[in-house]
Design an enzyme around this catalytic site. Structure first.
Site, PDB file in Angstrom:
ATOM      1  N   ASP A  62     -60.068 -45.718  25.358  1.00 15.42           N
ATOM      2  CA  ASP A  62     -61.202 -45.509  26.254  1.00 15.42           C
ATOM      3  C   ASP A  62     -61.611 -44.035  26.263  1.00 15.42           C
ATOM      4  OD1 ASP A  62     -63.159 -46.322  28.027  1.00 15.42           O
ATOM      5  OD2 ASP A  62     -61.887 -46.157  29.795  1.00 15.42           O
ATOM      6  N   CYS A 117     -63.523 -69.726  28.092  1.00 16.84           N
ATOM      7  CA  CYS A 117     -64.123 -69.671  29.429  1.00 16.84           C
ATOM      8  C   CYS A 117     -64.727 -71.015  29.832  1.00 16.84           C
ATOM      9  CB  CYS A 117     -65.203 -68.586  29.489  1.00 16.84           C
ATOM     10  SG  CYS A 117     -64.547 -66.907  29.501  1.00 16.84           S
ATOM     11  N   CYS A 120     -66.768 -72.401  33.290  1.00 18.08           N
ATOM     12  CA  CYS A 120     -66.425 -71.604  34.469  1.00 18.08           C
ATOM     13  C   CYS A 120     -67.416 -70.456  34.658  1.00 18.08           C
ATOM     14  CB  CYS A 120     -65.008 -71.050  34.331  1.00 18.08           C
ATOM     15  SG  CYS A 120     -64.472 -70.027  35.718  1.00 18.08           S
ATOM     16  N   CYS A 123     -66.514 -65.598  37.773  1.00 16.54           N
ATOM     17  CA  CYS A 123     -66.736 -64.149  37.754  1.00 16.54           C
ATOM     18  C   CYS A 123     -68.191 -63.810  38.024  1.00 16.54           C
ATOM     19  CB  CYS A 123     -66.270 -63.546  36.426  1.00 16.54           C
ATOM     20  SG  CYS A 123     -67.099 -64.219  34.958  1.00 16.54           S
ATOM     21  N   CYS A 127     -69.323 -61.708  41.752  1.00 12.32           N
ATOM     22  CA  CYS A 127     -69.698 -60.295  41.616  1.00 12.32           C
ATOM     23  C   CYS A 127     -70.518 -59.845  42.824  1.00 12.32           C
ATOM     24  CB  CYS A 127     -70.487 -60.075  40.333  1.00 12.32           C
ATOM     25  SG  CYS A 127     -70.967 -58.349  40.084  1.00 12.32           S
ATOM     26  N   CYS A 143     -73.072 -52.427  38.537  1.00 11.02           N
ATOM     27  CA  CYS A 143     -71.621 -52.640  38.594  1.00 11.02           C
ATOM     28  C   CYS A 143     -70.973 -51.612  39.525  1.00 11.02           C
ATOM     29  CB  CYS A 143     -71.027 -52.537  37.195  1.00 11.02           C
ATOM     30  SG  CYS A 143     -69.239 -52.728  37.139  1.00 11.02           S
ATOM     31  N   CYS A 170     -63.781 -51.751  40.942  1.00 12.85           N
ATOM     32  CA  CYS A 170     -63.895 -53.108  41.478  1.00 12.85           C
ATOM     33  C   CYS A 170     -63.094 -54.045  40.589  1.00 12.85           C
ATOM     34  CB  CYS A 170     -65.366 -53.512  41.519  1.00 12.85           C
ATOM     35  SG  CYS A 170     -65.680 -55.165  42.164  1.00 12.85           S
ATOM     36  N   CYS A 177     -60.480 -64.831  38.206  1.00 13.68           N
ATOM     37  CA  CYS A 177     -60.407 -65.480  36.892  1.00 13.68           C
ATOM     38  C   CYS A 177     -59.193 -66.409  36.805  1.00 13.68           C
ATOM     39  CB  CYS A 177     -60.336 -64.431  35.791  1.00 13.68           C
ATOM     40  SG  CYS A 177     -60.222 -65.145  34.125  1.00 13.68           S
TER      41      CYS A 177
END
Length: 277
Positions: A62, A117, A120, A123, A127, A143, A170, A177
């Protein structure tokens, strides 16, 4: 990849549900992951060099424009979920990614080609700011992780009530999940909670002066946002907290010595606490 979850998801959800408690994304309550993963990756590169001889390489986590999640998917570590995080079928998504770019001719692993996924949408539905605008599409401008960490200016006023008590990042899309029922607690001591940040109170953190902030975030990813943005985020959370004389008093006392960015958010919080907003 390296697991980082420092406590159970139930404990994290309990703190998030407490309007007087400060919620800090669980990746940031311990030692800065950049330092931990870089050290691990360098150690691995040294071991490779001992076995294969000198080679060209560079480590990342990152820390550069590296497409970590697609690379991880292509390396077979998981699939990219509808929340845009990488999910591993056996370990959920509470983990960091790190890479070694190398000129060694290594055999590739098969990619993860199946998306698990299904239908589903938890998420997307959970949010707080509706930042997941479609499956696999995130509007970063909405976000909360962006708003509380990357954004250098004022948090848009219409989004402030939606931030709730989240003062650094967050985790909502991970907490809900279903695949994270397989997530494991981290065995890495560096990711253990520091300074009781998983159970901290909003007023307690707002009471830190800059010296306290610097001392208690030493070696932490939180320090990168600086004291002013830390106070900005806490002011928003206090504006969202239940009305109390103690909160109003703390906000009013902090305003005179605060920079304009923080004053703006304190004024908004005072109006909310006073019932005039």
């Amino acid at each position: 990849r390296l697991d980082y979850l420092p406590e159970t998801q139930e404990d994290a959800a309990r703190q998030l549900a407490d309007p007087e408690g400060a919620y800090i994304s669980r990746y940031a309550v311990g030692r800065d992951y950049h330092k931990v993963l870089r050290k691990r990756l360098q150690s691995l590169a040294t071991r490779i060099e001992a076995a294969a001889g000198p080679f060209g390489y560079r480590v990342f986590t990152d820390s550069a424009p590296v497409l970590e999640k697609p690379l991880a998917r292509n390396a077979g570590l998981g699939w990219i979920g509808k929340h845009t995080n990488l999910i591993n079928r056996h370990d959920g998504s509470w983990f960091f990614l790190g890479e070694i770019y190398t000129d060694l001719p290594l055999p590739p692993d098969p990619p993860q080609t199946q998306d698990h996924c299904g239908s589903c949408t938890r998420c997307i539905d959970v949010c707080p700011t509706a930042a997941i605008v479609a499956p696999y599409v995130l509007d970063a401008r909405r976000c909360i992780s962006y708003l509380t960490i990357e954004l250098k200016g004022a948090i848009p006023e219409e989004l402030r009530p939606l931030v709730g008590n989240r003062v650094y990042g967050c985790d909502d899309c991970q907490l809900c999940c279903p695949w994270n029922r397989y997530a494991k607690l981290s065995a890495e001591a560096d990711f253990a909670t520091r300074h009781d940040l998983t159970t901290a109170r909003l007023l307690e953190l707002f009471g830190w002066d800059e010296a306290s902030f610097l001392a208690r975030t030493e070696g932490s990813a939180i320090r990168r946002i600086g004291y002013a943005r830390w106070r900005r985020n806490l002011a928003v959370a206090l504006g969202n907290a239940p009305r109390s004389d103690a909160v109003l008093q703390a906000l009013r006392a902090a305003r005179p010595e605060s920079p304009p960015l923080v004053q703006e958010h304190i004024d908004w919080a005072i109006a909310r606490q006073s019932g005039t907003a």
